[in-house]
Design a protein around this motif. Structure first.
Motif: not given
Length: 379
Positions: A336-354
């Motif tokens: 996914p975009a924003g992920v570095k190092g060719n890491v994939k699978g079972n990922l999730f993202k948290i975006i804070t209010k900042n």
């Protein structure tokens, strides 16, 4: 971390790749349990997070690089002739240890992220050690559910042992609902100590002993979690085998409470009720590398903190308020975009209010879903 992929094999020859693939398939067929544990080193006595895989006759551990399990195990623990100690209280600042001693007298110390996880690992490892001995397995199950307290037991003697400066129960400062309590211990810590000190052989026995200590006013509950339990009519339900229930010696209770005004804001963040905790892999903000962290989700106030499990001090290395956050699963197809190092699978993202983005990887889709489901109501 995806079990159905084999990252890191692309540099191997076709023959070596096939051998590694066959070994992985054979391993997967007999996996009893797997997950992150923190292991003490043999030569340099530091602590490292490893991915452990329990098989019928051995415990394999793997190094994690960039969110991926290396194809070959870093080491193995042969279970034949092993003895297991749980709870193991040899390290004061690491109360969630399992100790394995092999038949060649090599000691392995493995740390879990919660009492429930530790007991689950200990039970499965014990089952694997005694798998070929059904009589011993039956005896272990009988002892787990046994209830036979020591004859002529002295509660005064237990309290004296608890107060011993070298072998007694460790007293700590704890926070709960804005109050700071000094010289306290948790319910699960007391149960662990009673078993480790041979006053009980099962958690049921230890809970009964702890209830008797409370009934005779040797110890008393402090904080809402343990105090509310005393309203139950059944004595066995009044003491909580719980890492969030606080207790202290009765004679020291009056001088150990500090008011909310004494707390700093960053300390009050840690006073919420623990909703969920576990090991996850997190992408760094500056170097963008991936490291295993112990995450603790709290409510009232709603915060997500993460800790470095290799360090002795139990202080978070980061954390943020969940109010106004957005949490979502990321696509498993590709990086996914924003992920570095060719890491994939079972990922999730948290975006804070900042608008700070946190990229986190679970060990399975089910675990990712559990974390997202636990976080969403607190945002």
């Amino acid at each position: 971390m995806q079990r159905d992929t084999l990252p890191g094999l692309e540099h191997l020859s076709a023959g070596a790749r096939l051998s590694s693939l066959l070994a992985t398939m054979q391993e997967a067929a007999g996996v009893l349990k797997e997950g992150f544990l923190v292991k003490r080193g043999h030569i340099v006595r530091n602590w490292k997070v490893r991915w452990f895989v329990l098989l019928q006759d051995k415990l394999l551990y793997y190094k994690i690089e960039g969110g991926k399990k290396e194809p070959s195990p870093k080491g193995r623990i042969l279970l034949d002739g092993c003895t297991i100690t749980c709870p193991c209280l040899e390290y004061e600042n690491r109360p969630l240890l399992i100790k394995l001693k092999t038949k060649t007298n090599t000691d392995y110390f493995l740390e879990c992220c919660s009492r429930e996880e530790r007991d689950s690992w200990a039970l499965d490892i014990t089952g694997a050690i005694h798998a070929g001995h059904p009589v011993q397995v039956q005896e272990l199950h009988r002892m787990k559910n046994s209830f036979k307290l020591l004859e002529n037991i002295s509660l005064h003697h237990i309290v004296e042992r608890m107060c011993d400066s070298s072998t007694g129960i460790k007293l700590t400062r704890n926070l709960q609902q804005g109050n700071r309590y000094k010289e306290t211990f948790t319910g699960s810590a007391l149960v662990d100590w009673l078993i480790s000190s041979s006053f009980a052989v099962s958690r049921f026995e230890a809970i009964t002993l702890a209830s008797m200590l409370m009934e005779e006013n040797f110890i008393k509950p402090v904080g809402a979690r343990s105090t509310e339990a005393t309203r139950f009519s059944d004595l066995s339900e009044q003491f909580l085998d719980d890492s969030t229930a606080l207790y202290m010696f009765a004679e020291s209770s009056k001088k150990n409470i500090s008011s909310k005004e004494e707390l700093q804001f960053n300390i009050s963040e840690l006073s919420g009720t623990i909703v969920k905790q576990g090991f996850l892999v997190k992408q760094g903000h500056k170097r963008k590398n991936w490291k295993v962290r112990r995450f603790v989700l709290r409510a009232d106030p709603a915060f997500l903190h993460y800790y470095d499990p290799t360090k002795e001090e139990n202080r978070p290395v980061g954390g943020f308020s969940l109010r106004g956050c957005l949490v979502s699963a990321l696509e498993d197809n590709g990086v996914p975009a924003g992920v570095k190092g060719n890491v994939k699978g079972n990922l999730f993202k948290i975006i804070t209010k900042n608008d700070i983005h946190y990229y986190i990887q679970a060990s399975s889709k089910a675990e990712r879903a559990e974390w997202i489901e636990a976080i969403k109501p607190l945002t």
